[in-house]
Structures are given as structure tokens and as C-alpha cells.
Design an enzyme around this catalytic site. Structure first.
Site, PDB file in Angstrom:
ATOM      1  N   ARG A  47       0.860  -1.284  -0.033  1.00 56.54           N
ATOM      2  CA  ARG A  47      -0.032   0.038  -0.116  1.00 56.54           C
ATOM      3  C   ARG A  47       0.889   1.295  -0.056  1.00 56.54           C
ATOM      4  NH1 ARG A  47       2.291   2.341   3.879  1.00 56.54           N
ATOM      5  NH2 ARG A  47       0.746   3.837   3.805  1.00 56.54           N
ATOM      6  N   GLY A  48       0.247   2.430  -0.160  1.00 57.20           N
ATOM      7  CA  GLY A  48       1.006   3.635  -0.454  1.00 57.20           C
ATOM      8  C   GLY A  48       1.335   3.951  -1.881  1.00 57.20           C
ATOM      9  N   ARG A  90      -7.199  -0.555  -6.835  1.00 59.93           N
ATOM     10  CA  ARG A  90      -7.586   0.487  -6.149  1.00 59.93           C
ATOM     11  C   ARG A  90      -7.710   1.786  -6.929  1.00 59.93           C
ATOM     12  NH1 ARG A  90      -4.367   1.096  -0.479  1.00 59.93           N
ATOM     13  NH2 ARG A  90      -6.231   2.193  -0.032  1.00 59.93           N
ATOM     14  N   GLN A 196      -2.052   2.582   9.757  1.00 57.37           N
ATOM     15  CA  GLN A 196      -0.689   2.600   9.049  1.00 57.37           C
ATOM     16  C   GLN A 196       0.226   3.565  10.076  1.00 57.37           C
ATOM     17  OE1 GLN A 196      -3.652   3.023   7.863  1.00 57.37           O
ATOM     18  NE2 GLN A 196      -3.884   2.734   5.720  1.00 57.37           N
ATOM     19  N   ASP A 237      -1.910  10.917  -2.252  1.00 55.24           N
ATOM     20  CA  ASP A 237      -2.113   9.635  -3.095  1.00 55.24           C
ATOM     21  C   ASP A 237      -2.556  10.343  -4.502  1.00 55.24           C
ATOM     22  OD1 ASP A 237      -3.026   8.597  -0.567  1.00 55.24           O
ATOM     23  OD2 ASP A 237      -2.745   6.970  -1.733  1.00 55.24           O
ATOM     24  N   ASN A 247      -5.435  12.570   0.148  1.00 52.88           N
ATOM     25  CA  ASN A 247      -4.476  11.693   0.945  1.00 52.88           C
ATOM     26  C   ASN A 247      -5.521  11.026   1.851  1.00 52.88           C
ATOM     27  OD1 ASN A 247      -1.853  10.790   1.840  1.00 52.88           O
ATOM     28  ND2 ASN A 247      -2.023  11.928   3.692  1.00 52.88           N
TER      29      ASN A 247
HETATM   30  O1  MRU Z   1      -4.561   3.220   2.015  1.00 56.54           O
HETATM   31  P1  MRU Z   1      -3.013   3.490   1.898  1.00 56.54           P
HETATM   32  O2  MRU Z   1      -2.182   3.070   2.913  1.00 56.54           O
HETATM   33  O3  MRU Z   1      -2.530   2.984   0.460  1.00 56.54           O
HETATM   34  O4  MRU Z   1      -2.801   5.236   2.043  1.00 56.54           O
HETATM   35  C1  MRU Z   1      -1.737   5.578   1.824  1.00 56.54           C
HETATM   36  C2  MRU Z   1      -1.568   6.993   1.996  1.00 56.54           C
HETATM   37  O5  MRU Z   1      -2.518   7.787   2.084  1.00 56.54           O
HETATM   38  C3  MRU Z   1      -0.421   7.785   1.923  1.00 56.54           C
HETATM   39  O6  MRU Z   1      -0.434   9.066   2.857  1.00 56.54           O
HETATM   40  C4  MRU Z   1       0.051   8.173   0.574  1.00 56.54           C
HETATM   41  O7  MRU Z   1      -0.084   6.941  -0.210  1.00 56.54           O
HETATM   42  C5  MRU Z   1       1.276   8.606   0.323  1.00 56.54           C
HETATM   43  S1  MRU Z   1       2.635   7.360   0.556  1.00 56.54           S
HETATM   44  C6  MRU Z   1       4.084   7.755   0.234  1.00 56.54           C
END
Ligand code: MRU
Length: 347
Positions: A47-48, A90, A196, A237, A247
Site C-alpha cells: 500500500r502507499g 484501487r 498505518q 495519493d 490523502n
Molecule cells: O490506503 P493507503 O495505506 O494506501 O494510503 C496511503 C496514504 O494515504 C499515503 O499517505 C500516500 O499514499 C502517500 S505514500 C508515500
């Protein structure tokens, strides 16, 4: 200190850290299947935003490597199928679509043989991985300019090595500041419901011995009101041309509180997170399974069974609340529509 590399190509296999197991266990998963990789993105083993982009590119590389297609057209069709599947994992992080678009453009070129196409796809995926590592270091250097010795920085979600190929974006800025000798402290929000912040950000910071204090999401107002935070740095994101920052859910609330208390709010992200096309009202905010809200990490039920629960995974922070957008090519400041368009539209 050994650098954390969250995902890697290993000659026909992809190896990644299962972030669902952190901080309890450091489990590495290996697979030769792009379908397995797609599942890993859906379930958030990976994820991220940047990590998802790299994973998607490696997924296409796996499809190419293991294809038995004997001509270029047949191989191209198989790769298009893999791209389509990976694009449905996603919806919000634009890096996924950015990486898949790069792969799509690459496969639409002319190749003399399927072998040549196969090799081009694998090379491109590895290039996306290497670029991410390089870009994150640059974001760290650029962002370090806004960090003062002694700052306490609040961050949300996880934007570190576990959210990218390695090093991180917002957490990369924190890492760079720390490694350059600045005595900083970090306040990490737990980031309900997937945690997270509590699980991943704290794990990464403790590993690097950067002082970190964990708070629940609902403590942000109190903590800022007490003057305990000098800066907020989060990841993204998707960042729009208008400067809207999409985000992790909870980011908008933090930005509002930061504004109220005069704390500068920065987003740090690679330019691959900047979406020049989509208008704010068209952004798709992923809604995940309500069970994530009703249960802690899929286990302990913390409410009445099956009570309606709402689970948007992201929110949108409007540009007026954003002090700057830290990228590998510099810091964008207001008016974003102008600064971002001037720098990136020529591409
Ligand atoms: O749902 P996730 O864990 O994929 O969401 C991640 C985030 O919102 C992070 O802040 C974003 O992807 C930046 S990661 C460098």
C-alpha cells in the site's frame, strides 16, 4: 542501518514486505503471478501510492516474463489483460494509473520479436522502481530545507519505505532532516482504521531511532492547541493541478486544525502523484469494507455487529490550507494552478 526495500524484482518473481504483518512480523512474500500481486494491492499487503505504482509495473513485468505467447501481438494482448486487471485494484492513488500508462505506451510501440517486447517491459518496470528510490531521496533533500533544528513534526498515515520502493516521501523528508543532524521529533497519528501510523510509521521511526510519540487521530486538535507541533508533513495519493491534496482519511481534519493554530501544513510527493487532468469533483475516493471500521484489524468487534459504518479511505484538502507541495523538482507554492501548470504542463 540497512535500508528497507519494500518491493523488488527477482528474475521472474516479485518479492515484497507484507505490510499487514508489520510490526509483529517481517514477512516477505514472493510470487510469479500478477494476479497474486493484484490481490496484494487490494488487500493492502502492498500500500502507499508510490509502492502501488511500482507493484503494478512489476505485475505487468511478471505477465511478460511468464507468457508463452509466440508472437508480439499475442503477447501484447496478454499484457493489456494484465494492465486492465491491475488498474482495477484501487481507484484513488494516481501512481497506479501513471505506472500502467507508462507500460501501455511502451507496449504499443513496434517490436521485432516477443522477446524484445518482454525485455522492454521488464526493463521499464525496473526503471520505475529505480526512479522511485532516486526521486524519494531528492524529495528528502528538497523538503529538508523547510525543517528547522528542534522541530516537532506531525505526520499522518505511513509515507515511508513501506509506502514506496524505499526511503519514503513525507517520511523521507523526516529521514533526511534526521540524517543531516537536525534534532527533530515526530508525532505520528495512529490512522484509523487500518492503523498505518501506529503500525508502520512508528515501526520505521523506531528502527531509525528517530524520536516518535504516537497519538490517536482525535488528539490532533489538543496537541496542536498546546503548541506541541511546528510543522505538519503528509504524503499524497493524488495532487491536482489546483493544489487539492488527496490523502489518507483524516488529513483534511489535520490541515484545518493546523491552519487554526498557524502550523504550516506541507504535502510531500513525487511529481508522478500530480494529476494534471482530473478536476476535484471527479476524483474517486475509495470506499472500503465497513468491517474495517467495525473491527480492529479484522478481529475484535468494537461495536454492535453489522451496524452501518462508513469507510472512505481518503479525503481532499483544499489548496488554501496547504503551505507547500514538496516534490523532487522543488517546492510548489500558491497559486498552485499557476506554479504547477508552469512547471509540469510542458511534459
Ligand atoms: O490506503 P493507503 O495505506 O494506501 O494510503 C496511503 C496514504 O494515504 C499515503 O499517505 C500516500 O499514499 C502517500 S505514500 C508515500
Amino acid at each position: 542501518m540497512e535500508e528497507i526495500i519494500s518491493i523488488k524484482w527477482l528474475d521472474g518473481k516479485v518479492r515484497w514486505i507484507n505490510t499487514l504483518k508489520i510490526p509483529w512480523e517481517e514477512e516477505y512474500v514472493e510470487s510469479e503471478s500478477y494476479e497474486r500481486l493484484a490481490k496484494a494491492i487490494e488487500t493492502m499487503e502492498i500500500r502507499g501510492a508510490p509502492a502501488i505504482g511500482v507493484a503494478a509495473a512489476f505485475g505487468v513485468a511478471l505477465a511478460a516474463y511468464h507468457s508463452r505467447a509466440e508472437d508480439t501481438d499475442a503477447l501484447r494482448k496478454e499484457l493489456e489483460k494484465a494492465i486492465d486487471r491491475l488498474s482495477k485494484t484501487r481507484p484513488t492513488a494516481v501512481n497506479l494509473f501513471w505506472a500502467l500508462k507508462r507500460m501501455k505506451e511502451l507496449i504499443s510501440k513496434d517490436y521485432v520479436s516477443p522477446e524484445e517486447l518482454r525485455e522492454a517491459v521488464i526493463n521499464e518496470a525496473n526503471k520505475i522502481f529505480e526512479e522511485d528510490l532516486k526521486v524519494n531521496r531528492l524529495i528528502g533533500e528538497v523538503g529538508n530545507q523547510v525543517i528547522n533544528d528542534g522541530d516537532t513534526i506531525l505526520t499522518h498515515c505511513n509515507t515511508g519505505a513501506l509506502a514506496t520502493a524505499g526511503y519514503g516521501t513525507a517520511l523521507g523528508v523526516i529521514r533526511s532532516a534526521w540524517r543531516s543532524g537536525k534534532k527533530i521529533k515526530v508525532i505520528a497519528t495512529e490512522t484509523r482504521p487500518v492503523l498505518q501510523g501506529a503500525r508502520l510509521t512508528v515501526w520505521e521511526l523506531v528502527k531509525e531511532e528517530i524520536p516518535v510519540t504516537l497519538i490517536t487521530d482525535s488528539m490532533v486538535g489538543y496537541v496542536m492547541g498546546k503548541g506541541l507541533v511546528n510543522k505538519v508533513i503528509v504524503g499524497a495519493d493524488r495532487i491536482l493541478r489546483t493544489g487539492h491534496v488527496i490523502n489518507k482519511i483524516g488529513t483534511y481534519t489535520i490541515a484545518v486544525v493546523a491552519e487554526k493554530h498557524g502550523v504550516p501544513f506541507y504535502a510531500a510527493a513525487p511529481t508522478s502523484t500530480i494529476d494534471l487532468e482530473t478536476r476535484p469533483e471527479k476524483v474517486i475516493i475509495e470506499e472500503r469494507n465497513p468491517e474495517e471500521v467495525r473491527r480492529v484489524l479484522g478481529k475484535l468487534l468494537i461495536t454492535v455487529e453489522n451496524v452501518p459504518a462508513y469507510n472512505p479511505a481518503f479525503d481532499m484538502t483544499p489548496p488554501e490550507l496547504v503551505e507547500g507541495i514538496i516534490t523532487e523538482v522543488g517546492i510548489f507554492r500558491k497559486p498552485y494552478e499557476e506554479t504547477i501548470t508552469n512547471k509540469l504542463s510542458r511534459k
